[in-house]
Scaffold this motif. Structure first.
Motif, PDB file in Angstrom:
ATOM      1  N   GLN A   1     -86.882  -9.541 -25.987  1.00 40.95           N
ATOM      2  CA  GLN A   1     -86.617  -8.279 -25.270  1.00 40.95           C
ATOM      3  C   GLN A   1     -85.959  -8.557 -23.911  1.00 40.95           C
ATOM      4  O   GLN A   1     -85.090  -7.808 -23.464  1.00 40.95           O
ATOM      5  CB  GLN A   1     -87.920  -7.505 -25.059  1.00 40.95           C
ATOM      6  CG  GLN A   1     -88.546  -7.020 -26.353  1.00 40.95           C
ATOM      7  CD  GLN A   1     -89.738  -6.122 -26.065  1.00 40.95           C
ATOM      8  OE1 GLN A   1     -89.602  -5.055 -25.457  1.00 40.95           O
ATOM      9  NE2 GLN A   1     -90.917  -6.548 -26.498  1.00 40.95           N
TER      10      GLN A   1
ATOM     11  N   THR B   1     -93.262  -5.533 -33.802  1.00 40.70           N
ATOM     12  CA  THR B   1     -93.478  -5.997 -35.175  1.00 40.70           C
ATOM     13  C   THR B   1     -92.187  -6.541 -35.775  1.00 40.70           C
ATOM     14  O   THR B   1     -92.211  -7.489 -36.560  1.00 40.70           O
ATOM     15  CB  THR B   1     -94.060  -4.881 -36.077  1.00 40.70           C
ATOM     16  OG1 THR B   1     -93.231  -3.709 -35.976  1.00 40.70           O
ATOM     17  CG2 THR B   1     -95.486  -4.558 -35.687  1.00 40.70           C
ATOM     18  N   CYS B   2     -91.059  -5.974 -35.414  1.00 45.60           N
ATOM     19  CA  CYS B   2     -89.774  -6.522 -35.891  1.00 45.60           C
ATOM     20  C   CYS B   2     -89.582  -7.942 -35.363  1.00 45.60           C
ATOM     21  O   CYS B   2     -89.327  -8.876 -36.132  1.00 45.60           O
ATOM     22  CB  CYS B   2     -88.606  -5.643 -35.450  1.00 45.60           C
ATOM     23  SG  CYS B   2     -87.016  -6.470 -35.662  1.00 45.60           S
TER      24      CYS B   2
ATOM     25  N   ASN C   1     -92.189 -10.327 -36.825  1.00 47.13           N
ATOM     26  CA  ASN C   1     -91.950 -10.569 -38.246  1.00 47.13           C
ATOM     27  C   ASN C   1     -90.732 -11.462 -38.482  1.00 47.13           C
ATOM     28  O   ASN C   1     -90.754 -12.354 -39.324  1.00 47.13           O
ATOM     29  CB  ASN C   1     -91.722  -9.200 -38.916  1.00 47.13           C
ATOM     30  CG  ASN C   1     -92.027  -9.208 -40.384  1.00 47.13           C
ATOM     31  OD1 ASN C   1     -92.886  -9.965 -40.839  1.00 47.13           O
ATOM     32  ND2 ASN C   1     -91.340  -8.381 -41.138  1.00 47.13           N
TER      33      ASN C   1
ATOM     34  N   ASP D   1     -93.697  -1.018 -27.346  1.00 47.25           N
ATOM     35  CA  ASP D   1     -93.011  -0.499 -28.531  1.00 47.25           C
ATOM     36  C   ASP D   1     -93.469  -1.265 -29.777  1.00 47.25           C
ATOM     37  O   ASP D   1     -92.998  -2.367 -30.054  1.00 47.25           O
ATOM     38  CB  ASP D   1     -91.495  -0.643 -28.310  1.00 47.25           C
ATOM     39  CG  ASP D   1     -90.676   0.001 -29.418  1.00 47.25           C
ATOM     40  OD1 ASP D   1     -91.212   0.178 -30.529  1.00 47.25           O
ATOM     41  OD2 ASP D   1     -89.497   0.302 -29.171  1.00 47.25           O
ATOM     42  N   GLY D   2     -94.396  -0.661 -30.524  1.00 41.82           N
ATOM     43  CA  GLY D   2     -94.980  -1.319 -31.699  1.00 41.82           C
ATOM     44  C   GLY D   2     -93.948  -1.655 -32.753  1.00 41.82           C
ATOM     45  O   GLY D   2     -94.009  -2.705 -33.406  1.00 41.82           O
ATOM     46  N   SER D   3     -92.966  -0.787 -32.898  1.00 39.99           N
ATOM     47  CA  SER D   3     -91.922  -1.006 -33.894  1.00 39.99           C
ATOM     48  C   SER D   3     -91.115  -2.259 -33.555  1.00 39.99           C
ATOM     49  O   SER D   3     -90.861  -3.128 -34.402  1.00 39.99           O
ATOM     50  CB  SER D   3     -91.041   0.254 -33.920  1.00 39.99           C
ATOM     51  OG  SER D   3     -89.924   0.054 -34.694  1.00 39.99           O
ATOM     52  N   LEU D   4     -90.749  -2.344 -32.282  1.00 37.62           N
ATOM     53  CA  LEU D   4     -89.961  -3.497 -31.807  1.00 37.62           C
ATOM     54  C   LEU D   4     -90.780  -4.797 -31.859  1.00 37.62           C
ATOM     55  O   LEU D   4     -90.288  -5.832 -32.325  1.00 37.62           O
ATOM     56  CB  LEU D   4     -89.504  -3.185 -30.380  1.00 37.62           C
ATOM     57  CG  LEU D   4     -88.655  -4.181 -29.615  1.00 37.62           C
ATOM     58  CD1 LEU D   4     -87.471  -4.665 -30.439  1.00 37.62           C
ATOM     59  CD2 LEU D   4     -88.176  -3.537 -28.324  1.00 37.62           C
TER      60      LEU D   4
END
Ligand code: I22
Ligand code: ZN
Length: 191
Positions: A105, A90-91, A94, A85-88
């Motif tokens: 996770q 990167t969150c 970041n 999950d790229g969104s997760l």
């Protein structure tokens, strides 16, 4: 001897064949890992699998064959590839740093009885070390797919699969071989 494409190919084939053959040296660990994986998926608990780069691809490959299918039409089995999950990613990267990419996770997703699998050819990726540390902290069993002596990850998991030798490339190829070995056993054991 000059390095021609033919030499390179012949040398690579010989090195990979030696590496796969050397897996017989860690048969006991492979059998222990297989037992743990089978117990986990049979009881409805899940695998949480992580790796970076090529090993992220292997984490996704393994998970896909469990949730989707390998060769046989059997029931879907629970597994999550933590690199997917790229969104997760990167969150977490970041806001908490990349070292926490997988451990965060695991904190959110793991339930008692789940098993964490870390794949690292060097054994030294900080986010995999953190994932194995978090597994231990949560009382979860874990399996490491390692190479090149096991690096800093050696001894952290319940079962270490340390591919003999010093080649990261061969370690990655042997990791994929083991993924398929475990899928063969799962297909034979689960309807
Ligand atoms: O596939 C390869 C090299 O064969 C690369 O993508 C490799 O996986 C990446 O450099 C990884 O970041 C290396 O991580 P690790 O195996 O040392 O944990
Ligand atoms: Zn690679």
């Amino acid at each position: 001897m000059s390095t021609t494409p033919t030499n390179l190919l012949d040398n690579s084939i010989a090195a990979t064949a030696r590496c796969i053959e050397s897996l017989k040296e860690i048969r006991a660990e492979i059998d222990r890992a297989a037992e743990l994986i089978l117990k986990t998926v049979r009881s409805g608990n899940k695998l949480l699998i992580c790796g970076n780069g090529g090993s992220a691809a292997e984490a996704q490959h393994f998970s896909t064959e469990l949730v989707g299918r390998y060769f046989k039409n059997r029931r879907s089995l629970p597994s999550v590839a933590l690199s997917s999950d790229g969104s997760l990613i990167t969150c977490i990267g970041n806001d908490y740093g990349f070292d926490a990419a997988f451990s965060r996770q695991i904190e959110g997703l793991a339930k008692p009885g789940d098993v964490v699998i870390g794949i690292t050819s060097s054994g030294n990726s900080a986010n995999i070390l953190a994932a194995l540390e978090t597994a231990k902290k949560l009382g979860l069993e874990s399996i490491s797919f390692l190479g090149r002596g096991g690096g800093k990850a050696r001894g952290m998991a319940t079962v270490d699969l340390i591919i003999p030798g010093d080649s990261g490339r061969c370690a990655q190829e042997a990791h994929l071989f083991l993924v398929h070995h475990f899928c063969d056993l799962i297909d034979a054991a689960v309807e």
